[in-house]
Design a protein around this motif. Structure first.
Motif, PDB file in Angstrom:
ATOM      1  N   ARG A  65      -7.596   9.800 -10.118  1.00 29.20           N
ATOM      2  CA  ARG A  65      -8.015   9.975 -11.514  1.00 29.20           C
ATOM      3  C   ARG A  65      -9.537  10.029 -11.628  1.00 29.20           C
ATOM      4  NH1 ARG A  65      -9.722   7.289 -15.964  1.00 29.20           N
ATOM      5  NH2 ARG A  65      -9.986   5.329 -14.876  1.00 29.20           N
ATOM      6  N   LEU A  66     -10.214   9.131 -10.943  1.00 29.07           N
ATOM      7  CA  LEU A  66     -11.677   9.110 -11.007  1.00 29.07           C
ATOM      8  C   LEU A  66     -12.284  10.371 -10.397  1.00 29.07           C
ATOM      9  CD1 LEU A  66     -12.344   5.355 -10.139  1.00 29.07           C
ATOM     10  CD2 LEU A  66     -12.550   6.481 -12.377  1.00 29.07           C
ATOM     11  N   GLU A  67     -11.719  10.816  -9.295  1.00 28.53           N
ATOM     12  CA  GLU A  67     -12.228  12.029  -8.659  1.00 28.53           C
ATOM     13  C   GLU A  67     -11.963  13.257  -9.544  1.00 28.53           C
ATOM     14  OE1 GLU A  67     -12.341  14.015  -4.206  1.00 28.53           O
ATOM     15  OE2 GLU A  67     -11.022  12.311  -4.582  1.00 28.53           O
ATOM     16  N   LEU A  68     -10.786  13.287 -10.167  1.00 28.69           N
ATOM     17  CA  LEU A  68     -10.453  14.389 -11.064  1.00 28.69           C
ATOM     18  C   LEU A  68     -11.398  14.404 -12.270  1.00 28.69           C
ATOM     19  CD1 LEU A  68      -8.595  16.757 -11.828  1.00 28.69           C
ATOM     20  CD2 LEU A  68      -7.047  15.087 -12.880  1.00 28.69           C
ATOM     21  N   LEU A  69     -11.660  13.244 -12.837  1.00 28.46           N
ATOM     22  CA  LEU A  69     -12.585  13.164 -13.967  1.00 28.46           C
ATOM     23  C   LEU A  69     -13.981  13.653 -13.593  1.00 28.46           C
ATOM     24  CD1 LEU A  69     -11.610   9.740 -15.589  1.00 28.46           C
ATOM     25  CD2 LEU A  69     -11.252  12.032 -16.548  1.00 28.46           C
ATOM     26  N   SER A  70     -14.391  13.428 -12.369  1.00 27.90           N
ATOM     27  CA  SER A  70     -15.740  13.832 -11.954  1.00 27.90           C
ATOM     28  C   SER A  70     -15.901  15.349 -11.852  1.00 27.90           C
ATOM     29  CB  SER A  70     -16.121  13.173 -10.628  1.00 27.90           C
ATOM     30  OG  SER A  70     -15.428  13.768  -9.551  1.00 27.90           O
ATOM     31  N   VAL A  71     -14.798  16.073 -11.651  1.00 26.40           N
ATOM     32  CA  VAL A  71     -14.907  17.534 -11.528  1.00 26.40           C
ATOM     33  C   VAL A  71     -14.682  18.263 -12.849  1.00 26.40           C
ATOM     34  CG1 VAL A  71     -14.230  17.514  -9.090  1.00 26.40           C
ATOM     35  CG2 VAL A  71     -12.503  17.950 -10.830  1.00 26.40           C
ATOM     36  N   LEU A  72     -14.270  17.557 -13.890  1.00 24.38           N
ATOM     37  CA  LEU A  72     -13.976  18.229 -15.167  1.00 24.38           C
ATOM     38  C   LEU A  72     -15.149  19.029 -15.728  1.00 24.38           C
ATOM     39  CD1 LEU A  72     -11.660  15.672 -17.012  1.00 24.38           C
ATOM     40  CD2 LEU A  72     -11.023  17.777 -15.813  1.00 24.38           C
ATOM     41  N   ARG A  89       0.341  16.089  -3.489  1.00 19.50           N
ATOM     42  CA  ARG A  89       0.028  17.148  -2.513  1.00 19.50           C
ATOM     43  C   ARG A  89      -1.455  17.205  -2.166  1.00 19.50           C
ATOM     44  NH1 ARG A  89       3.898  20.983  -5.602  1.00 19.50           N
ATOM     45  NH2 ARG A  89       2.018  21.307  -6.793  1.00 19.50           N
ATOM     46  N   TYR A  90      -2.283  16.517  -2.932  1.00 20.10           N
ATOM     47  CA  TYR A  90      -3.721  16.506  -2.657  1.00 20.10           C
ATOM     48  C   TYR A  90      -4.004  15.553  -1.498  1.00 20.10           C
ATOM     49  CZ  TYR A  90      -8.703  15.664  -3.119  1.00 20.10           C
ATOM     50  OH  TYR A  90     -10.042  15.538  -2.864  1.00 20.10           O
ATOM     51  N   GLN A  91      -4.796  16.015  -0.559  1.00 19.72           N
ATOM     52  CA  GLN A  91      -5.162  15.198   0.597  1.00 19.72           C
ATOM     53  C   GLN A  91      -6.481  14.497   0.291  1.00 19.72           C
ATOM     54  OE1 GLN A  91      -3.996  16.053   4.212  1.00 19.72           O
ATOM     55  NE2 GLN A  91      -2.170  17.012   3.398  1.00 19.72           N
ATOM     56  N   ALA A  92      -6.433  13.174   0.177  1.00 20.68           N
ATOM     57  CA  ALA A  92      -7.647  12.403  -0.102  1.00 20.68           C
ATOM     58  C   ALA A  92      -8.705  12.720   0.944  1.00 20.68           C
ATOM     59  CB  ALA A  92      -7.332  10.914  -0.121  1.00 20.68           C
ATOM     60  N   GLY A  93      -9.932  12.855   0.476  1.00 19.76           N
ATOM     61  CA  GLY A  93     -11.037  13.167   1.372  1.00 19.76           C
ATOM     62  C   GLY A  93     -11.328  14.646   1.505  1.00 19.76           C
ATOM     63  N   THR A  94     -10.435  15.497   0.975  1.00 17.57           N
ATOM     64  CA  THR A  94     -10.714  16.933   1.011  1.00 17.57           C
ATOM     65  C   THR A  94     -11.481  17.308  -0.246  1.00 17.57           C
ATOM     66  OG1 THR A  94      -8.568  17.475   0.015  1.00 17.57           O
ATOM     67  CG2 THR A  94      -8.665  17.428   2.422  1.00 17.57           C
ATOM     68  N   ASN A  95     -11.759  18.579  -0.427  1.00 11.27           N
ATOM     69  CA  ASN A  95     -12.614  19.055  -1.509  1.00 11.27           C
ATOM     70  C   ASN A  95     -11.842  19.164  -2.828  1.00 11.27           C
ATOM     71  OD1 ASN A  95     -14.389  20.437  -3.183  1.00 11.27           O
ATOM     72  ND2 ASN A  95     -15.178  21.710  -1.536  1.00 11.27           N
TER      73      ASN A  95
END
Length: 181
Positions: A15-22, A56-62
């Motif tokens: 969630r935090l990583e997704l919020l950072s790319v919004l 399906r998202y691999q943590a640590g990828t882009n």
């Protein structure tokens, strides 16, 4: 008051990583569509799809590249769907009927936005991915699903077209007549 369900550490990290790319997704969507309202809808749908597919998202990828690909695919689906519909967007129709003034003056951000929207969709997407979003040619090619050479060619042609448009050498009709590549 209902009891709140605690998110797993993996979900919270996602969630935090997704919020950072919004904000990056919104800029990309706005560049693709040229409409802030549609861009917001695209970002919202991409975020929902990303959240739904988080396993399906691999943590640590882009994360940026992954979510940009989701947004791009949704945008293309919406374009295909809208081609089948006959609804007339009054704002778009009005802009098509109004001729922009041909005045000299300093380049404004609005001029760049207008020029971007005159590019062929594939070229606009390429220059937004590489130039505005900072993806490498390799990453942009992966997002767009094309060979790296094609991505480099699209970016080069988009930059050349933008330079000519901003210098006043090309108009929208010239750009639309050109084949995408």
């Amino acid at each position: 008051m209902p009891e709140r369900i605690k998110a797993s550490p993996a979900d919270e990290g996602f969630r935090l990583e997704l919020l950072s790319v919004l904000p990056h997704l919104r800029a990309f969507a706005r560049g693709l569509s040229g409409r802030p309202d549609f861009a917001d809808d695209l970002v919202q749908e991409a975020a929902i799809k990303a959240w739904t597919a988080r396993e399906r998202y691999q943590a640590g990828t882009n994360m940026r590249a992954w979510t940009f690909a989701i947004l791009r695919n949704h945008y293309l689906s919406e374009l295909r769907r809208s081609r089948r519909q006959t609804d007339l967007d009054e704002g778009v129709a009005e802009r098509m009927l109004v001729m922009e003034p041909d005045q000299e003056g300093p380049l404004h951000l609005g001029d760049m936005e207008v020029a971007l929207q005159k590019l062929a969709p594939e070229r606009r997407e390429a220059v937004l991915l590489v130039g505005a979003s900072g993806f490498s040619y390799e990453e942009a090619a992966e997002i767009a699903g094309c060979p790296i050479g094609t991505m480099k060619s699209r970016v080069a042609r988009a930059r050349a077209d933008l330079a000519r448009m901003l210098e006043g050498e090309l108009d929208a009709l010239d750009i639309k007549k050109r084949k995408t590549g």
